[in-house]
Design an enzyme around this catalytic site. Structure first.
Site, short mmCIF file in Angstrom:
data_model
loop_
_atom_site.label_atom_id
_atom_site.label_comp_id
_atom_site.label_asym_id
_atom_site.label_seq_id
_atom_site.Cartn_x
_atom_site.Cartn_y
_atom_site.Cartn_z
N ASN A 56 33.01 22.08 10.19
CA ASN A 56 32.07 23.01 9.56
C ASN A 56 32.91 24.08 8.87
O ASN A 56 33.43 24.97 9.53
CB ASN A 56 31.15 23.63 10.62
CG ASN A 56 30.28 24.74 10.05
OD1 ASN A 56 30.16 24.86 8.83
ND2 ASN A 56 29.69 25.54 10.92
N TRP A 57 33.02 23.93 7.56
CA TRP A 57 33.92 24.84 6.82
C TRP A 57 33.32 26.22 6.63
O TRP A 57 34.01 27.13 6.17
CB TRP A 57 34.26 24.23 5.45
CG TRP A 57 35.34 23.19 5.50
CD1 TRP A 57 36.05 22.78 6.61
CD2 TRP A 57 35.84 22.43 4.40
NE1 TRP A 57 36.95 21.82 6.26
CE2 TRP A 57 36.86 21.58 4.91
CE3 TRP A 57 35.54 22.36 3.04
CZ2 TRP A 57 37.56 20.70 4.09
CZ3 TRP A 57 36.24 21.48 2.22
CH2 TRP A 57 37.24 20.66 2.75
N LYS A 58 32.00 26.37 6.88
CA LYS A 58 31.35 27.67 6.65
C LYS A 58 31.61 28.10 5.20
O LYS A 58 31.65 27.25 4.32
CB LYS A 58 31.83 28.69 7.69
CG LYS A 58 31.71 28.13 9.10
CD LYS A 58 31.90 29.14 10.19
CE LYS A 58 31.75 28.43 11.53
NZ LYS A 58 31.69 29.35 12.65
N HIS A 84 22.28 26.48 12.37
CA HIS A 84 23.50 27.05 12.94
C HIS A 84 23.22 28.50 13.37
O HIS A 84 22.44 29.21 12.72
CB HIS A 84 24.62 27.01 11.89
CG HIS A 84 25.96 27.36 12.46
ND1 HIS A 84 26.33 28.66 12.71
CD2 HIS A 84 26.99 26.58 12.87
CE1 HIS A 84 27.54 28.66 13.25
NE2 HIS A 84 27.96 27.41 13.36
N GLU A 97 24.80 31.14 13.00
CA GLU A 97 25.06 32.14 11.96
C GLU A 97 23.88 32.22 10.99
O GLU A 97 23.55 33.29 10.49
CB GLU A 97 26.37 31.82 11.22
CG GLU A 97 27.58 32.11 12.12
CD GLU A 97 28.80 31.27 11.82
OE1 GLU A 97 28.86 30.61 10.78
OE2 GLU A 97 29.72 31.28 12.67
N GLU A 101 26.16 24.66 20.69
CA GLU A 101 27.17 25.65 20.32
C GLU A 101 26.83 26.99 20.97
O GLU A 101 26.03 27.77 20.42
CB GLU A 101 27.20 25.82 18.80
CG GLU A 101 27.63 24.58 18.06
CD GLU A 101 28.28 24.94 16.72
OE1 GLU A 101 29.40 24.49 16.49
OE2 GLU A 101 27.67 25.69 15.95
N GLY A 109 34.03 30.93 17.06
CA GLY A 109 34.97 31.78 16.34
C GLY A 109 35.62 32.83 17.21
O GLY A 109 36.26 33.76 16.70
N SER A 114 35.05 26.99 19.19
CA SER A 114 36.50 27.09 19.42
C SER A 114 37.15 25.78 19.86
O SER A 114 38.07 25.78 20.66
CB SER A 114 36.81 28.22 20.42
OG SER A 114 36.36 29.47 19.91
N GLY A 130 34.69 24.48 13.67
CA GLY A 130 34.76 25.47 12.59
C GLY A 130 36.19 25.70 12.14
O GLY A 130 36.77 24.90 11.40
N GLY A 131 36.79 26.78 12.64
CA GLY A 131 38.12 27.21 12.20
C GLY A 131 39.17 26.11 12.14
O GLY A 131 39.92 26.01 11.17
P1 PGA Z 1 34.57 27.55 15.64
O1 PGA Z 1 33.12 27.35 14.95
O2 PGA Z 1 35.11 26.17 15.90
O3 PGA Z 1 35.38 28.31 14.61
O4 PGA Z 1 34.35 28.31 16.89
C1 PGA Z 1 32.26 26.34 15.37
C2 PGA Z 1 30.98 26.38 14.56
O5 PGA Z 1 30.49 27.48 14.24
O6 PGA Z 1 30.42 25.33 14.22
#
Ligand code: PGA
Length: 248
Positions: free
Chosen positions: A9-11, A94, A96, A166, A172, A212, A233-234
């Site tokens: 998930n590149w956001k 998600h 966010e 999640e 994050g 994470s 994500g990251g």
């Molecule tokens: P993260 O994000 O791996 O950077 O914690 C996961 C996500 O939001 O899908």
């Protein structure tokens, strides 16, 4: 037999040229694995990623979609627009988007239904806040997200949906849920799906863990019985890191 899905998930990261560079590097590293790999990217990167990954087993996903077919919805993107690009997956709900863009269980439900009327598989995100975990409300909360988000979705469509657990406090933050905590909730999600549908339906649903995930913890997370993949994500922004996770 569930085939695990490990999705990046590149956001809001990577321009088109950065996406192309990632795809070239990732393709060079990718030798095929037992899991399905995919990248969920910003809308502006989707067409070049579909092109770059054509002929490989690497999927491409969007991170959001609107629930109407078309109309006066400035700034929004429809399912048909994504389908024409050739997108395989779409993240829905998600945390966010729930936090910053007023996504609710009701809009999640509408988006799931619209996606299920076409060819794109939804990745539906659920997960509790730290307060909810600390107060013991975590299971009730995740159950309410599942019941609200999946309301009225027929059993035959359920197997197309990927559920991503999640926990908000692990996204994050570098603070991963322990494999036991992740497994406990993913097992609870499957149990809830058995109650809402039946064992055969629940057995087919891919349940991911996200929060994470990185190369150093991917193996112990993926080794849990009820965890069928990860939403990353990251650590999906760097081709070699994401490859190490996909190849856990
Ligand atoms: P993260 O994000 O791996 O950077 O914690 C996961 C996500 O939001 O899908």
């Amino acid at each position: 037999m569930r085939i695990p899905l490990i999705a990046g998930n590149w956001k809001m990261f990577k321009t088109k040229s950065e996406a192309i560079a990632f795809a070239e590097e990732f393709k060079a590293l990718y030798k095929g694995t037992d899991v399905q790999a995919a990248i969920c990217a910003p809308f502006t990167d989707l067409d070049v990623l579909v092109e770059a990954f054509r002929g490989t087993a690497i999927g491409v996903g969007a991170q959001n979609v609107h629930f109407e077919d078309e109309g006066a919805f400035t700034g929004e993107i429809s399912v048909k627009m994504l389908e024409e690009i050739g997108v395989d997956f779409c993240i829905v709900g998600h945390s966010e988007r729930r936090q910053y863009f007023a996504e609710t269980d009701e809009t999640v439900n509408l988006k799931l239904k619209k996606l299920l009327s076409g060819s794109i598989r939804p990745i539906m995100c659920v997960g509790e806040s730290l307060e909810q975990r600390d107060s013991g409300a975590l299971f009730d909360f995740v159950k309410s997200q599942l019941e609200g988000g999946l309301a009225g979705i027929a059993p035959e469509y359920m197997k197309k949906i990927v559920v991503a657990y999640e926990p908000i406090w692990a996204i994050g933050t570098g603070r991963t849920a322990s494999p036991e905590q992740a497994e406990e909730m993913c097992a609870f999600i499957r149990k809830t799906l058995i109650e809402m549908y039946d064992e055969a339906v629940a057995d087919e649903v891919i349940i991911q863990y996200g929060g994470s995930v990185k190369p150093a913890n991917a193996t112990e997370i993926m080794n849990q019985d009820e965890i069928d993949g990860a939403l990353v994500g990251g650590a999906s922004l760097k081709a070699s890191d994401f490859m190490n996770i996909v190849d856990f």
